[in-house]
Design a protein around this motif. Structure first.
Motif, PDB file in Angstrom:
ATOM      1  N   VAL A  41      42.702  37.012  58.800  1.00  0.00           N
ATOM      2  CA  VAL A  41      42.341  37.325  57.418  1.00  0.00           C
ATOM      3  C   VAL A  41      41.804  36.135  56.540  1.00  0.00           C
ATOM      4  O   VAL A  41      41.287  36.218  55.664  1.00  0.00           O
ATOM      5  CB  VAL A  41      43.601  37.920  56.528  1.00  0.00           C
ATOM      6  CG1 VAL A  41      44.138  39.200  57.213  1.00  0.00           C
ATOM      7  CG2 VAL A  41      44.655  36.922  56.364  1.00  0.00           C
ATOM      8  N   LYS A  42      42.109  34.720  57.226  1.00  0.00           N
ATOM      9  CA  LYS A  42      41.394  33.819  56.481  1.00  0.00           C
ATOM     10  C   LYS A  42      39.917  33.719  56.574  1.00  0.00           C
ATOM     11  O   LYS A  42      39.415  33.318  55.817  1.00  0.00           O
ATOM     12  CB  LYS A  42      41.894  32.428  56.929  1.00  0.00           C
ATOM     13  CG  LYS A  42      43.542  32.141  56.942  1.00  0.00           C
ATOM     14  CD  LYS A  42      43.893  30.997  57.324  1.00  0.00           C
ATOM     15  CE  LYS A  42      45.329  30.522  56.929  1.00  0.00           C
ATOM     16  NZ  LYS A  42      45.985  29.379  57.552  1.00  0.00           N
ATOM     17  N   SER A  43      39.613  34.574  57.626  1.00  0.00           N
ATOM     18  CA  SER A  43      37.866  34.806  57.548  1.00  0.00           C
ATOM     19  C   SER A  43      37.307  35.498  56.740  1.00  0.00           C
ATOM     20  O   SER A  43      36.111  35.633  56.328  1.00  0.00           O
ATOM     21  CB  SER A  43      37.604  35.325  59.171  1.00  0.00           C
ATOM     22  OG  SER A  43      38.087  36.475  59.096  1.00  0.00           O
ATOM     23  N   TYR A  44      38.406  36.236  55.722  1.00  0.00           N
ATOM     24  CA  TYR A  44      37.959  36.971  54.693  1.00  0.00           C
ATOM     25  C   TYR A  44      38.087  36.457  53.391  1.00  0.00           C
ATOM     26  O   TYR A  44      37.880  37.106  52.284  1.00  0.00           O
ATOM     27  CB  TYR A  44      38.473  38.267  54.690  1.00  0.00           C
ATOM     28  CG  TYR A  44      37.918  39.241  56.125  1.00  0.00           C
ATOM     29  CD1 TYR A  44      36.910  39.967  55.965  1.00  0.00           C
ATOM     30  CD2 TYR A  44      38.762  39.234  57.407  1.00  0.00           C
ATOM     31  CE1 TYR A  44      36.585  40.724  57.082  1.00  0.00           C
ATOM     32  CE2 TYR A  44      38.448  39.883  58.350  1.00  0.00           C
ATOM     33  CZ  TYR A  44      37.285  40.802  58.235  1.00  0.00           C
ATOM     34  OH  TYR A  44      36.744  41.157  59.536  1.00  0.00           O
ATOM     35  N   GLY A  45      38.363  34.944  53.365  1.00  0.00           N
ATOM     36  CA  GLY A  45      38.677  34.234  52.087  1.00  0.00           C
ATOM     37  C   GLY A  45      40.181  34.315  51.605  1.00  0.00           C
ATOM     38  O   GLY A  45      40.563  33.376  50.898  1.00  0.00           O
ATOM     39  N   ALA A  46      41.045  34.913  52.442  1.00  0.00           N
ATOM     40  CA  ALA A  46      42.572  34.948  52.073  1.00  0.00           C
ATOM     41  C   ALA A  46      43.079  33.617  52.513  1.00  0.00           C
ATOM     42  O   ALA A  46      42.554  32.929  53.538  1.00  0.00           O
ATOM     43  CB  ALA A  46      43.360  36.093  52.744  1.00  0.00           C
ATOM     44  N   LYS A  47      43.941  33.057  51.849  1.00  0.00           N
ATOM     45  CA  LYS A  47      44.791  31.811  52.154  1.00  0.00           C
ATOM     46  C   LYS A  47      45.663  32.094  53.179  1.00  0.00           C
ATOM     47  O   LYS A  47      46.157  31.008  53.770  1.00  0.00           O
ATOM     48  CB  LYS A  47      45.285  31.148  51.124  1.00  0.00           C
ATOM     49  CG  LYS A  47      44.171  30.608  50.019  1.00  0.00           C
ATOM     50  CD  LYS A  47      44.734  29.839  48.966  1.00  0.00           C
ATOM     51  CE  LYS A  47      43.675  29.222  47.970  1.00  0.00           C
ATOM     52  NZ  LYS A  47      44.033  28.718  46.684  1.00  0.00           N
ATOM     53  N   GLY A  48      46.307  33.304  53.231  1.00  0.00           N
ATOM     54  CA  GLY A  48      47.285  33.713  54.192  1.00  0.00           C
ATOM     55  C   GLY A  48      47.592  35.002  53.976  1.00  0.00           C
ATOM     56  O   GLY A  48      47.217  35.890  53.432  1.00  0.00           O
ATOM     57  N   LEU A  49      48.651  35.429  54.842  1.00  0.00           N
ATOM     58  CA  LEU A  49      49.318  36.612  54.853  1.00  0.00           C
ATOM     59  C   LEU A  49      50.826  36.681  54.809  1.00  0.00           C
ATOM     60  O   LEU A  49      51.349  35.951  55.406  1.00  0.00           O
ATOM     61  CB  LEU A  49      48.839  37.443  56.347  1.00  0.00           C
ATOM     62  CG  LEU A  49      49.027  39.260  56.348  1.00  0.00           C
ATOM     63  CD1 LEU A  49      48.393  39.593  55.384  1.00  0.00           C
ATOM     64  CD2 LEU A  49      48.737  39.620  57.777  1.00  0.00           C
ATOM     65  N   ALA A  50      51.266  37.334  53.499  1.00  0.00           N
ATOM     66  CA  ALA A  50      52.688  37.679  53.214  1.00  0.00           C
ATOM     67  C   ALA A  50      53.183  38.621  54.029  1.00  0.00           C
ATOM     68  O   ALA A  50      52.426  39.637  54.009  1.00  0.00           O
ATOM     69  CB  ALA A  50      52.840  37.562  51.816  1.00  0.00           C
TER      70      ALA A  50
END
Length: 594
Positions: free
Chosen positions: A351-360
């Motif tokens: 998901v970092k490729s979509y700009g998110a810093k991570g996934l909770a």
């Protein structure tokens, strides 16, 4: 030596002969699929675009003809004349499996070297090799059905629009460059040194001018070109089914578009599409599905849990909320035991490729509950998040937090589709079509540090939003609409600006000076001063429509000679350098780039 076809005329395609043709003398032409030598008998499967027919050679066959059959190899091009007869060993898997042709005359029209891969129905040959020898790949029955299917869809489109009063009018392929959006392909002109044409990204301006010219219903199967950055399933040249209408509203255009989709599905796939289609606003689509092209074949909708976390001290969530963003989540129902911690970590990187810093995440597995974030929350906050997401034993909860809602939507929208595909949640029993409406007129570009048009700068704002064009452009909604099929944008359009004053204000909102607007679009602005009717239209992406209707995985499968992700064509090795003399004639010198 190859023989001539002189004096021999094809009477039938290979795949159309049936038991009712027994006793007829026929002539067929095609490629050798395979040759079987049984000593006193030889059989050849001859293939053309309609299918395969068996040629038979035996003890009654002329010796010279028998020797030609003996020497035939895969992909030789043959013409065969003979009599249709019933097969002794029928093949139920072939439409022509009840008959064969007892050959009396055989001509070898062309010989073939051994091809680099077998010309078969299904293949596991790498795509790059198939594209390098595309002319061979296109011989495969699977590919021929796709290209023929494309033809049928195009024919259905032309027939439908003709029956509804549209005129097919060609617009130019060498036009003025108007850089706004994707990059133009530029074409130098020998007659105008230092000046360039551009290849059209769409017929947009010309079809609007046709409305001004009184051709109130226009359509075109239009070739378009965009010099875009590398993307896996985009083509630098593509085809649109383009149409425009005068004296109409948004609903009129949508009705015509729905009628076309209903008609083409009926004619090509014998499938009934129920109309009118469902409508959903852009804001609803983004909030519920994280996408302006939502796939409604499965659930797993986004849930905003920002309210439950408004007082949280957990820095990741608090920081996103204080920056004006949100925390949202999705619930993967019942898959906690099927999704390992290692796989969850990989999704976090993805998901970092979509700009998110991570996934909770929270995993409610049968072996115990684990979470990456709940230990940082107050118990009542963790419980509120679970309640909002409808958490039950066996579920996996995924959360994304960001100060930009776009990042949250993009990340969770993509994750939702990835998980649905991975766990077989998609209902493929019928096409899922809908309209997405009321798009924002503008979106802010960090790259350019200004607002840009979400669709294009000729889209009409909603009348009630006209007063906000200068004061609050980010809140202005457009009279725009996209048709979505199974989570893919199938086509899009809008009501167009037809008033010079609104068009000039639109250019100002995009940051153009009056001089820049006149330089780029002066011919359109000037035309509006001579009586521009209200008009609207849209365009379907033909390549994508064919891909989705025929159930293909890639648009490259439905284009005869496609490009790869780098925009290169592997078969001809285009693009290539050119002769220095050509550059000299054009007055062009090349700069060296690292």
């Amino acid at each position: 030596m190859p023989e001539s076809l002189t004096g021999l005329k094809r009477t039938n395609y290979c795949g159309e002969l049936r038991a009712a043709d027994c006793g007829r003398e026929v002539t067929v032409c095609g490629w050798v699929q395979r040759q079987r030598d049984l000593g006193q008998l030889i059989f050849i499967d001859l293939r053309d675009r309609t299918g395969i027919v068996q040629l038979a050679f035996g003890d009654k066959t002329d010796r010279e003809v028998f020797q030609k059959a003996f020497a035939a190899r895969a992909e030789f091009v043959l013409a065969a004349r003979g009599t249709v007869r019933e097969r002794s060993a029928k093949n139920a898997e072939l439409p022509t499996g009840d008959i064969e042709i007892e050959v009396e005359e055989l001509r070898v029209l062309a010989k073939s070297e051994t091809p680099p891969f077998a010309i078969e129905e299904k293949t596991d040959v790498k795509e790059d090799l198939r594209l390098k020898y595309r002319y061979l790949d296109l011989r495969r029955p699977e590919m021929q059905r796709k290209i023929i299917g494309r033809h049928r869809i195009v024919k259905a489109a032309r027939d439908y629009f003709d029956e509804n009063g549209f005129l097919e009018i060609e617009t130019p392929n060498l036009i003025k460059s108007t850089p706004e959006g994707a990059r133009d392909y530029l074409v130098p002109s020998r007659m105008f040194p230092g000046s360039f044409f551009a290849l059209p990204q769409s017929p947009q301006l010309y079809k609007q001018l046709l409305m001004l010219s009184g051709y109130d219903r226009y359509m075109q199967v239009a070739r378009c070109f965009r010099d875009e950055d590398l993307r896996a399933d985009r083509q630098p040249e593509f085809t649109q089914i383009d149409f425009e209408m005068s004296f109409v509203s948004q609903d009129d255009v949508m009705a015509i578009a729905e009628g076309f989709i209903k008609d083409v599905y009926q004619k090509v796939l014998d499938l009934e599409i129920q109309t009118p289609l469902r409508r959903m606003t852009w804001h609803e689509a983004m909030n519920r599905f994280g996408s302006d092209k939502p796939d409604l074949r499965f659930g797993m909708e986004l849930t905003d849990v920002s309210e439950a976390l408004k007082n949280t001290e957990f820095r990741v969530f608090a920081g996103a909320l204080s920056a004006g963003g949100s925390v949202r989540g999705i619930n993967l129902k019942g898959q906690a035991d099927a999704l390992s911690r290692k796989e969850i970590d990989k999704l976090g990187e993805w998901v970092k490729s979509y700009g998110a810093k991570g996934l909770a995440w929270t995993r409610l597995a049968s072996g115990g509950e684990t979470s990456s974030y709940e230990k940082f929350l107050a118990p009542e906050e963790a419980a509120a998040v679970r309640k909002a997401l409808g958490a039950e034993a066996g579920d996996v909860l995924f959360l994304v937090a960001s100060g930009e809602n776009k990042v949250v939507f993009d990340s969770l929208g993509a994750l939702r589709k990835e998980l649905a595909g991975r766990f077989g949640l998609i209902d493929d029993s019928k096409p899922c079509l809908l309209w997405v409406t009321d798009f924002p007129l503008f979106e802010y570009s960090k790259e350019e540090n200004r607002f840009v048009a979400m669709h294009h700068p000729f889209t009409m704002p909603r009348e009630e939003d006209l007063g906000k064009l200068e004061s609050d452009p980010g809140s202005v909604l457009a009279i725009a609409y996209d048709m979505v099929l199974n989570g893919n944008e199938l086509g899009g359009g809008s009501v167009r600006i037809n008033r010079p004053d609104i068009q000039e204000r639109m250019f100002q909102a995009l940051g153009f000076t009056p001089e820049q607007a006149q330089e780029r679009f002066g011919f359109l602005i000037d035309a509006f001063r001579y009586g521009a009717p209200p008009h609207a239209g849209m365009a379907f992406g033909l390549d994508r429509l064919v891909m989705l209707m025929l159930g293909c995985d890639s648009i490259r499968d439905v284009i005869a000679f496609p490009k790869v992700a780098s925009s290169a064509e592997l078969m001809s090795s285009a693009p290539t350098g050119v002769d220095p003399k050509q550059l000299e004639e054009l007055g062009i010198s090349l700069l060296k780039k690292d």
